[in-house]
Enzyme design. Structure first.
Site, PDB file in Angstrom:
ATOM      1  CD  GLN A  80     -21.978  28.054  43.068  1.00  6.44           C
ATOM      2  OE1 GLN A  80     -21.857  26.866  43.296  1.00  6.44           O
ATOM      3  NE2 GLN A  80     -22.772  28.828  43.786  1.00  6.44           N
ATOM      4  CB  CYS A 119     -10.752  25.299  19.714  1.00  4.31           C
ATOM      5  SG  CYS A 119      -9.544  23.970  19.503  1.00  4.31           S
ATOM      6  NE  ARG A 154     -29.927  21.824  46.299  1.00  2.00           N
ATOM      7  CZ  ARG A 154     -29.788  21.315  47.512  1.00  2.00           C
ATOM      8  NH1 ARG A 154     -30.790  21.247  48.325  1.00  2.00           N
ATOM      9  NH2 ARG A 154     -28.619  20.883  47.913  1.00  2.00           N
ATOM     10  CB  SER A 188     -25.145  29.325  46.208  1.00  2.00           C
ATOM     11  OG  SER A 188     -24.365  28.140  46.111  1.00  2.00           O
ATOM     12  CG  ASN A 243     -30.304  29.661  49.353  1.00  2.00           C
ATOM     13  OD1 ASN A 243     -30.248  29.999  48.168  1.00  2.00           O
ATOM     14  ND2 ASN A 243     -30.385  28.403  49.719  1.00  2.00           N
ATOM     15  CB  CYS A 282      -5.894  23.729  15.776  1.00  2.00           C
ATOM     16  SG  CYS A 282      -6.961  23.275  17.151  1.00  2.00           S
ATOM     17  CG  HIS A 338     -19.313  26.127  37.938  1.00  2.00           C
ATOM     18  ND1 HIS A 338     -20.326  25.860  38.818  1.00  2.00           N
ATOM     19  CD2 HIS A 338     -18.162  25.830  38.609  1.00  2.00           C
ATOM     20  CE1 HIS A 338     -19.820  25.434  39.983  1.00  2.00           C
ATOM     21  NE2 HIS A 338     -18.511  25.411  39.873  1.00  2.00           N
TER      22      HIS A 338
HETATM   23  P1  NAD Z   1     -28.367  24.843  43.643  1.00  2.00           P
HETATM   24  O1  NAD Z   1     -29.506  24.503  42.727  1.00  2.00           O
HETATM   25  O2  NAD Z   1     -27.645  23.757  44.303  1.00  2.00           O
HETATM   26  O3  NAD Z   1     -28.906  25.806  44.788  1.00  2.00           O
HETATM   27  C1  NAD Z   1     -29.761  26.879  44.501  1.00  2.00           C
HETATM   28  C2  NAD Z   1     -30.286  27.391  45.830  1.00  2.00           C
HETATM   29  O4  NAD Z   1     -31.072  28.542  45.555  1.00  2.00           O
HETATM   30  C3  NAD Z   1     -31.186  26.392  46.541  1.00  2.00           C
HETATM   31  O5  NAD Z   1     -30.772  26.277  47.882  1.00  2.00           O
HETATM   32  C4  NAD Z   1     -32.591  27.006  46.436  1.00  2.00           C
HETATM   33  O6  NAD Z   1     -33.368  26.784  47.581  1.00  2.00           O
HETATM   34  C5  NAD Z   1     -32.270  28.474  46.291  1.00  2.00           C
HETATM   35  N1  NAD Z   1     -33.255  29.236  45.523  1.00  2.00           N
HETATM   36  C6  NAD Z   1     -33.854  28.908  44.354  1.00  2.00           C
HETATM   37  N2  NAD Z   1     -34.613  29.907  43.916  1.00  2.00           N
HETATM   38  C7  NAD Z   1     -34.534  30.904  44.828  1.00  2.00           C
HETATM   39  C8  NAD Z   1     -35.106  32.199  44.934  1.00  2.00           C
HETATM   40  N3  NAD Z   1     -35.920  32.678  44.008  1.00  2.00           N
HETATM   41  N4  NAD Z   1     -34.806  32.951  46.023  1.00  2.00           N
HETATM   42  C9  NAD Z   1     -33.973  32.460  47.005  1.00  2.00           C
HETATM   43  N5  NAD Z   1     -33.387  31.246  46.945  1.00  2.00           N
HETATM   44  C10 NAD Z   1     -33.666  30.473  45.864  1.00  2.00           C
HETATM   45  O7  NAD Z   1     -27.412  25.800  42.795  1.00  2.00           O
HETATM   46  P2  NAD Z   1     -25.886  26.154  42.985  1.00  2.00           P
HETATM   47  O8  NAD Z   1     -25.569  26.348  44.419  1.00  2.00           O
HETATM   48  O9  NAD Z   1     -25.630  27.250  42.014  1.00  2.00           O
HETATM   49  O10 NAD Z   1     -25.126  24.842  42.498  1.00  2.00           O
HETATM   50  C11 NAD Z   1     -25.604  24.073  41.398  1.00  2.00           C
HETATM   51  C12 NAD Z   1     -24.700  23.958  40.184  1.00  2.00           C
HETATM   52  O11 NAD Z   1     -25.483  23.874  38.983  1.00  2.00           O
HETATM   53  C13 NAD Z   1     -23.804  25.119  39.986  1.00  2.00           C
HETATM   54  O12 NAD Z   1     -22.559  24.548  39.860  1.00  2.00           O
HETATM   55  C14 NAD Z   1     -24.203  25.802  38.687  1.00  2.00           C
HETATM   56  O13 NAD Z   1     -23.070  25.928  37.877  1.00  2.00           O
HETATM   57  C15 NAD Z   1     -25.136  24.876  38.003  1.00  2.00           C
HETATM   58  N6  NAD Z   1     -26.396  25.519  37.526  1.00  2.00           N
HETATM   59  C16 NAD Z   1     -26.393  26.738  36.879  1.00  2.00           C
HETATM   60  C17 NAD Z   1     -27.598  27.343  36.490  1.00  2.00           C
HETATM   61  C18 NAD Z   1     -27.608  28.689  35.791  1.00  2.00           C
HETATM   62  O14 NAD Z   1     -26.653  29.040  35.117  1.00  2.00           O
HETATM   63  N7  NAD Z   1     -28.686  29.476  35.961  1.00  2.00           N
HETATM   64  C19 NAD Z   1     -28.807  26.684  36.744  1.00  2.00           C
HETATM   65  C20 NAD Z   1     -28.766  25.427  37.398  1.00  2.00           C
HETATM   66  C21 NAD Z   1     -27.559  24.874  37.781  1.00  2.00           C
HETATM   67 ZN    ZN Z   2      -8.364  24.992  17.737  1.00  2.00          ZN
END
Ligand code: NAD
Ligand code: ZN
Length: 254
Positions: free
Chosen positions: A107, A135, A42, A201, A226, A163, A127
């Site tokens: 995630q 591959c 976000r 999350s 959160n 492959c 994820h």
């Molecule tokens: P999201 O961005 O939808 O939600 C993150 C939540 O964490 C938000 O509600 C936010 O308010 C809260 N937040 C952020 N920083 C915080 C902190 N320091 N303390 C407390 N709360 C905090 O993320 P999601 O629910 O993981 O879903 C998004 C998708 O994007 C996932 O599917 C994920 O695979 C992918 N993604 C992964 C990464 C990574 O690997 N670090 C980064 C961004 C997105």
């Molecule tokens: Zn292969």
């Protein structure tokens, strides 16, 4: 539902919850890595929100989309490598070491739970993982060393040396099926949990966001930490509103 907005009190309530747990599971999202400098979905202007996603079928169909995907993935990889696990990742690794937490279901694709010390076989990556490639056909792993330079030099997306199939980062793209083995492991861990803690999350991405609900239906105590409200707050026993570093950090010393 008990809502705690003071981080110190939230940390204490979380410590109490873990103290009474026999088999806790922690479910994490992008919010646990923002304090390591990796933007969540976000954040305004974050790499994740600025660009339209590349769908799996477009990756498979178009060399141009593949090259664009690789450019983005290497940008992200540089970000992941430059980041270090924060207090919350370290506290969860510690809880795993003491036997309180059996499994982390994440995630995230940034590999920070493993780098914090969680054994790889106890981290379920719903994820995928953005620090590895393989591959799509035969699943042979493809080392990333030198790959970015090779793509720049040849102007072509990499092919499997075994492959000839398409090589892709091991992440679940939009439109790509969820990994069955990881889903099954996450479900088994969830059903075995007596305490289930969500950390950072928004709980809007399904099927991942179904696990806290499954835990709750199965009788586990559910806590959601959160910094903003989620749709599942009303079914949680405990809602901890604040930053995860201060809320989880003290648990690193248990
Ligand atoms: P999201 O961005 O939808 O939600 C993150 C939540 O964490 C938000 O509600 C936010 O308010 C809260 N937040 C952020 N920083 C915080 C902190 N320091 N303390 C407390 N709360 C905090 O993320 P999601 O629910 O993981 O879903 C998004 C998708 O994007 C996932 O599917 C994920 O695979 C992918 N993604 C992964 C990464 C990574 O690997 N670090 C980064 C961004 C997105
Ligand atoms: Zn292969």
């Amino acid at each position: 539902m008990r809502l705690i907005e003071n981080e110190e009190s939230a940390a204490e309530a979380l410590a109490d919850l873990f103290a009474g747990a026999r088999n806790a599971v922690v479910f994490t999202g992008a919010g646990i890595s923002t304090e390591s400098g990796i933007p969540d979905f976000r954040s305004p202007g974050g790499v994740w929100s600025r660009m339209e996603p590349i769908y799996f079928e477009d990756f498979v169909r178009s060399e141009e989309r593949r090259l664009e995907d690789w450019r983005r993935r290497f940008d992200m990889l540089a970000r992941f490598r430059a980041a270090t696990p924060n207090r919350a990742h370290l506290a969860i690794a510690r809880l795993m070491e003491t036997g309180k937490v059996s499994t982390v279901i994440t995630q995230n694709i940034d590999d920070l739970h493993v780098r914090a010390g969680c054994p790889r076989d106890r981290v379920v990556e719903l994820h995928g993982n953005g620090t590895r490639a393989a591959c799509l056909d035969c699943e042979a792993p493809r080392p990333l060393d030198g790959l970015e330079e090779e793509i720049a030099r040849s102007g072509r997306a990499p092919r499997c040396m075994a492959c000839g199939g398409l090589v892709k980062m091991c992440i679940v793209s939009f439109g790509q099926a969820m990994p069955e083995a990881e889903m099954a492991r996450a479900e088994a861990a969830t059903l075995a949990a007596d305490v289930f803690v969500v950390a950072g999350s928004s709980l809007v991405v399904y099927p991942a966001a179904g696990f806290p609900l499954l835990a709750r239906r199965n009788g586990a105590r559910l806590a959601i930490a959160n910094r903003e409200a989620t749709d599942q707050d009303s079914v949680a026993e405990l809602v901890l509103r604040g930053a995860l570093g201060p809320i989880f950090g003290p648990l690193a010393h248990v």
